[in-house]
Design an enzyme around this catalytic site. Structure first.
Site, PDB file in Angstrom:
ATOM      1  N   HIS A 131      12.153   3.186  -4.352  1.00 19.67           N
ATOM      2  CA  HIS A 131      11.201   3.839  -5.370  1.00 19.67           C
ATOM      3  C   HIS A 131      11.422   5.452  -5.050  1.00 19.67           C
ATOM      4  CE1 HIS A 131       9.086   0.244  -5.404  1.00 19.67           C
ATOM      5  NE2 HIS A 131       8.552   0.278  -4.144  1.00 19.67           N
ATOM      6  N   ASP A 159      12.309  -0.240   2.512  1.00 20.29           N
ATOM      7  CA  ASP A 159      11.344  -0.779   1.434  1.00 20.29           C
ATOM      8  C   ASP A 159      10.893   0.132   0.591  1.00 20.29           C
ATOM      9  OD1 ASP A 159       9.383  -3.100   1.134  1.00 20.29           O
ATOM     10  OD2 ASP A 159       7.718  -1.610   1.915  1.00 20.29           O
ATOM     11  N   GLU A 191       1.002   5.486   3.468  1.00 20.03           N
ATOM     12  CA  GLU A 191       0.133   4.351   3.223  1.00 20.03           C
ATOM     13  C   GLU A 191      -0.844   4.306   4.528  1.00 20.03           C
ATOM     14  OE1 GLU A 191       1.563   0.628   1.672  1.00 20.03           O
ATOM     15  OE2 GLU A 191       3.536   1.329   2.203  1.00 20.03           O
ATOM     16  N   LYS A 219      12.423  -6.255  -6.839  1.00 24.20           N
ATOM     17  CA  LYS A 219      13.245  -5.671  -5.501  1.00 24.20           C
ATOM     18  C   LYS A 219      13.036  -6.474  -4.666  1.00 24.20           C
ATOM     19  CE  LYS A 219       9.827  -3.120  -3.256  1.00 24.20           C
ATOM     20  NZ  LYS A 219       9.635  -2.294  -2.104  1.00 24.20           N
TER      21      LYS A 219
END
Lengths: 517, 337
Positions: A265, A260, A241, A173
């Site tokens: 995801h 991102d 995160e 990706k």
């Protein structure tokens, strides 16, 4: 476009699937961008680990390629250092490494130069004979995304997509930077390769616990009847995160959390949680259902974006005695960057199963901790018989919550009410817990180990198909478009917090709150 | 390990003891009002042993296995010196996953019996198995397995065998002919049987299976006209016989089993020979093995003598019939000399 034809093969009578690991055919893997971080940290350690566990065929070779001039031996030495350093939760065995190193080769080259592909072909011919790789080749594009189309075109032009065995290409990706570029990239890829030879990797789908969602939902009869709007109030997917951009400020400034994490995801995780059961558990059926789900997600109108999507960016803060910089203070980041380091979106799925059930997805950097989980909140019982004593007084008992934990504590827990011992009917929530690591003491393979094995085995179930990529761009594109024309008042959350207030307000409008994972 | 009071070995007493144990564990471990103990159980694992350590080694092994195969472990030790005829204690095997607050515990029951009470153990065990889950019996009671077993020993064994959905024995180091006679008898009685000696062979079988996955080779297994099996013992061991039996069950090659000096104990090498190629898998050191072909390809493997833990782990992962074992055993007897 190539279609390989194999002679009919008899069954291998020596196989014993009860005891032996999954079979992997002989093959060569060509890694473009072999001197990059991904190769050093993930790909080579994963391949070594598979080799150590005897899961890779004895007839196997890796050809690394990048612009850095290196000999085979220098490449082996570099990879030895990386593997011994980045090998996760596994021993490094010198004698096994020596055997593995004999399978490593290096071809220096520039993807923009035709002679590089000729060199690769020559090396492939060599290893096909010396390592008996049966002409099977897996190309891994671990390069700058801007090279993907060019590299695949060149593979076709140099006859590398055809040969004695199968040819497959793994693409990292991001698959495009918006819907239009993703479509263009797919068109370019399909000029050379059939979709069945394209493996778009999304390492989240390779995680054991993401795969376990399918086992949990479709292997057990008791959950699926509850898996719909009648019983589920809402779903929250969190990927937090604790770290910042860690030297990737330049890249991240252009990407942002929505691109991102959520576009790829987390939208794939959402599809896994919400998809219909496939009629057969094979790559096409599973991916059909994932794609169908993504196509059912309501595409926002521009005027709805402020109501259902929130962008955030972290500012400086002091956490645990340490001064953390804001995003705009990170190296290579513009001091007035408008990048979303946090994104939260409310999605609705317009199908019979999920109509009216909000699915909240959030992802951010510099959050209080690193955690990814999916929380499925069930409705309260229709009649609240029990109340709970809390610090703030009596309140109705909390309904059931099912949490699928992806990382770091992989597992599943179900919260339900139980009577507290003693006289009187006092209830309290208790948790029924399944912990992946402790219930299965064996080491779980890393996502890259799983996905590399799958690609070698020709199983694309956990890879993203063209229509899935385009469908996931489709649902985030209106948000990207609106945000591109919005001047945000950033930063709007301090490092070490759970995101901007606007995100809480987005849920409050639906009568919900973010849970603290 | 948490435990342990001693009870007369009546199931009712033992189950009460287990109940008390869980209550006390919950109280000990409760943290800020949150329960921090989780009970895990996927099977009943019975171990019967007549070893002189009163089941210490068996206990230790099943406690190691608890993470992979959480179970109600029942260790039944036969000891001539047992003061009381039949007594039991209960304990919990607990572990705390790294960085987590919650302990995971499995329960274990240790029963000590004098030899003359061994036949009476049956009714106790019947009441102790966990409902609706498989009962696996790992028999380390060598005396009861022998043809020379006393009537008392055989009687005790039969009761446990009848309870069990799978029986695990270990013929490693035993006489091959009498071991195979025992296995034949148990199989005739309809038992699902596993031999840890067969599990030891997995390390040797897998590389051969792997190379024949190559489509260029799969169709050519029949080209290999000779298969040689080298072991380091004086007589053909069950392991060597199983290796030969396995190859015989899948190939028409001429199979030989011979003794050699080399790295042992157990197998030293297996060689497959065709007109065009010789493939050898051999031990090259105490901790390494090498797979090589006369075409020039070779690959090293790390080698470690399989631990009892790893062998049991293998067997406990297979709860039904093992067709490869059955086929290999059916031919293995031909190689016993």
């Amino acid at each position: 476009m190539s279609v390989a034809v194999f002679p009919p093969t008899e069954e291998n009578v020596l196989q014993d699937p009860l005891r032996f690991e999954r079979r992997v055919p002989p093959c060569a893997i060509v890694i473009f961008g072999a001197s990059g971080d991904l190769s050093k940290r993930k790909l080579l350690p994963s391949l070594y680990r598979l080799f150590f566990e005897r899961r890779i065929s004895t007839e196997f070779a890796v050809i690394g390629s990048s612009r850095t001039p290196m000999s085979d031996d220098q490449f082996r030495e570099r990879m030895r250092e990386s593997v011994s350093k980045f090998l996760e939760d596994a021993p490094f065995d010198e004698s096994v490494w020596k055997s593995f190193a004999q399978c490593l080769f290096y071809v220096p080259g520039d993807l923009s130069k035709p002679e590089s592909y000729d060199d690769i072909r020559q090396k492939l011919d060599e290893v096909e004979k010396s390592h008996q790789t049966a002409g099977n080749v897996l190309f891994y594009l671990s390069t700058q995304p801007s090279y993907y189309a060019e590299a695949i075109k060149a593979l076709g032009e140099h006859g590398l997509t055809e040969g004695n065995g199968w040819r497959r290409v793994i693409i990292e990706k991001p698959f495009g930077h918006d819907l239009e570029s993703a479509r263009k990239l797919n068109i370019e890829i399909h000029k050379v390769l059939d979709e069945s030879a394209v493996y778009r990797i999304d390492h989240y789908l390779g995680k054991e616990t993401v795969q376990n969602i399918l086992a949990f939902r479709f292997g057990n009869g008791i959950f699926e009847p509850l898996w719909n709007r009648r019983y589920i109030s809402f779903i929250q997917i969190t990927a937090a995160e604790s770290i910042g951009v860690e030297g990737r400020g330049g890249y991240y400034q252009e990407a942002g959390a929505l691109r991102d994490m959520i576009q790829n995801h987390l939208s794939q995780v959402m599809a896994t949680v919400a998809m219909e059961p496939p009629s057969v558990f094979d790559a096409d059926n599973v991916r059909d259902e994932r794609a169908k789900l993504l196509r059912s997600v309501r595409v926002m109108k521009p005027e709805d974006v402020p109501k259902y999507a929130v962008a955030g960016q972290y500012g400086p803060a002091k956490v645990g005695g340490e001064d953390l910089p804001g995003f705009r203070q990170e190296p290579s980041v513009s001091p007035d960057a408008q990048t979303d380091t946090y994104a939260a979106v409310t999605f609705f799925i317009d199908n019979w199963r999920w109509a009216g059930v909000p699915i909240y997805i959030r992802s951010g950097k510099r959050m209080p901790k690193r955690v990814t989980d999916i929380a499925i909140q069930f409705h309260a019982p229709p009649l609240g018989l029990f109340t709970q004593q809390t610090k703030t007084g009596l309140r109705e008992a909390r309904p059931n919550l099912l949490v699928l934990r992806i990382q770091p504590e992989e597992g599943i827990s179900l919260r339900f009410l139980s009577k507290s011992p003693g006289s009187g009917m006092r209830v309290r929530p208790v948790s029924m817990d399944f912990n992946y690591g402790s219930s299965f003491g064996e080491r779980s393979p890393t996502a890259y180990e799983t996905l590399l094995l799958d690609a070698m085995n020709g199983d694309p179930t956990l890879y993203t198909r063209q229509d899935m990529v385009e469908a996931s761009w489709q649902i985030v594109q209106p948000i990207l478009d609106v945000w591109a024309h919005t001047k945000f008042d950033f930063p709007n959350y301090p490092a070490g917090s759970w995101g901007p207030k606007a995100s809480d307000e987005m849920l409050a409008r639906q009568g919900h709150v973010w849970r603290i994972p | 390990m948490s435990g342990a009071a001693i009870y007369p070995a009546h199931p009712e007493n033992i189950l009460k003891g287990l109940g008390k144990l869980w209550t006390s564990l919950g109280q000990e471990e409760s943290h800020q009002g949150k329960p921090t103990v989780m009970r895990a159980c996927a099977m009943t694992l019975i171990v019967a042993t007549d070893e002189p350590d009163c089941g210490f080694y068996a206990s230790q092994t099943i406690s190691e296995l608890m993470r992979e195969h959480p179970s109600r472990g029942i260790v039944l030790a036969i000891d001539k010196a047992a003061e009381n005829s039949l007594e039991a204690r209960v304990l919990a095997q607990c572990w705390k996953p790294f960085g987590k607050a919650q302990q995971i515990c499995c329960e274990q029951i240790e029963i000590l019996s004098s030899p003359d009470h061994w036949p009476n153990v049956g009714p106790t065990l019947v009441g102790l198995t966990v409902a609706d889950l498989p009962v696996i019996f790992w028999c380390r009671h060598k005396g009861a397995l022998k043809t020379s077993a006393t009537e008392q020993q055989s009687e005790g064994l039969e009761v446990i065998l009848d309870l069990s959905s799978k029986v695990i024995i270990d013929t490693g180091g035993e006489d091959t002919a009498s071991s195979f006679a025992l296995i034949s008898r148990l199989r005739r009685e309809g038992r699902v049987l596993a031999d840890l000696e067969w599990a030891r062979l997995t390390f040797w079988r897998e590389p051969f299976a792997q190379i024949f996955d190559n489509s260029a080779r799969t169709n050519h297994l029949s080209d290999f006209h000779t298969i040689e099996i080298f072991h380091t013992d004086e007589r053909v061991t069950p392991l060597a016989a199983y290796a030969a039996g396995w190859f015989a069950s899948v190939s028409k090659a001429n199979i030989t089993v011979s003794s050699t000096k080399g790295f042992g104990p157990g197998l030293h090498a297996i060689r497959m020979v065709s007109e065009g190629e010789t493939i050898t898998f051999e031990r090259t050191g105490t901790e390494c093995a090498r797979f090589s072909s006369s075409t020039g390809r070779q690959r090293s493997y790390s080698y470690a003598e399989p631990s009892l833990f790893s062998l049991l782990h293998q067997e406990l992962s297979i709860l039904g019939e093992d067709r490869a074992f059955n086929a290999a055993f059916a031919r293995a007897g031909e190689f016993v000399r």
